[in-house]
Design an enzyme around this catalytic site. Structure first.
Site, PDB file in Angstrom:
ATOM      1  N   HIS A   1       0.830  -1.209   0.000  1.00  0.00           N
ATOM      2  CA  HIS A   1       0.000   0.000   0.000  1.00  0.00           C
ATOM      3  C   HIS A   1       0.859   1.252   0.000  1.00  0.00           C
ATOM      4  O   HIS A   1       0.441   2.308   0.460  1.00  0.00           O
ATOM      5  CB  HIS A   1      -0.943   0.003   1.206  1.00  0.00           C
ATOM      6  CG  HIS A   1      -1.666  -1.294   1.414  1.00  0.00           C
ATOM      7  ND1 HIS A   1      -1.255  -2.257   2.308  1.00  0.00           N
ATOM      8  CD2 HIS A   1      -2.753  -1.804   0.788  1.00  0.00           C
ATOM      9  CE1 HIS A   1      -2.056  -3.306   2.240  1.00  0.00           C
ATOM     10  NE2 HIS A   1      -2.971  -3.070   1.335  1.00  0.00           N
TER      11      HIS A   1
HETATM   12  S1  FES Z   1       1.675  -0.371   3.326  1.00  0.00           S
HETATM   13 FE1  FES Z   1       0.133  -1.811   3.813  1.00  0.00          FE
HETATM   14  S2  FES Z   1       1.283  -3.528   4.468  1.00  0.00           S
HETATM   15 FE2  FES Z   1       2.786  -2.039   4.020  1.00  0.00          FE
END
Ligand code: FES
Length: 199
Positions: free
Chosen positions: A157
């Site tokens: 993410h």
């Molecule tokens: S940014 Fe979501 S698990 Fe690393």
């Protein structure tokens, strides 16, 4: 973690044959074999026992991945330039001074987040949902931007951390990467999983 940068020692059952691998960083990104010293038995490792690591052959700017309590632990020797660059990130970080005391032992609650400034030790698990970020030591790569001074990028993410494991603002990860308990038993031998100060 990106296989371009890192060869994960876990795949090679490094505790069986006493051999580990470091990932090359910087120009070329060529993985380089690295012989290390591993003390615990397989049985002790499985129980989450401390892991002793010899970093005498670890080169500056390279990432060594070891396993402790079934988690990847990263060890990197940082250059003077890398250490100087850390301060440039401060204004863009969520917790530049490591004020969240859950994320590191007291002896690593400092600007470098380490016992010895040149050696950073981090649990390689993103503090958002547990992916393993990629080691991205390059300066200003096209995909991370001109302001990127090296660090870790989580592909799940897009959380970003600098080379002290400090999380940037505006990403899903809420806290800095964890510094595990560790201690030096000599200049070049670290025990991961046991508290202590530099010798
Ligand atoms: S940014 Fe979501 S698990 Fe690393």
């Amino acid at each position: 973690m990106s296989t371009d940068n890192v060869v994960d020692t876990k795949r090679r059952r490094f505790l069986v044959n006493a051999t580990s691998v470091v990932a090359a960083v910087g120009a070329g990104f060529v993985a380089v074999p690295f012989l290390s010293s591993w003390m615990p038995s397989e049985r002790a490792k499985n129980a989450g026992a401390p892991v002793e690591v010899d970093i005498s052959k670890l080169e500056v700017g390279r990432l060594l991945v070891v396993e402790w309590q079934s988690k990847p632990v990263w060890i990197i020797k940082r250059s003077d330039k890398t250490l100087a660059d850390l301060a440039k990130n401060d204004e863009n970080l969520s917790d530049p001074n490591s004020e969240n005391i859950d994320q590191q032992p007291a002896y690593a609650q400092n600007h470098d987040r380490s016992i010895k400034p040149e050696v950073i030790i981090l649990v390689g698990i993103c503090t958002h949902l547990g992916c393993s970020p990629s080691f991205r030591p390059e300066i200003g790569p096209a995909d991370l931007g001109a302001d990127w001074l090296g660090g870790f990028f989580c592909p799940c993410h897009s959380s970003r951390f600098d080379l002290a494991g400090r999380v940037f603002q505006g990403v899903p990860a809420p806290t800095n990467l964890v510094v595990p308990p560790h201690m030096y038993v000599s200049d070049n031998v670290i025990v991961i999983g046991r508290d202590g100060e530099a010798v």
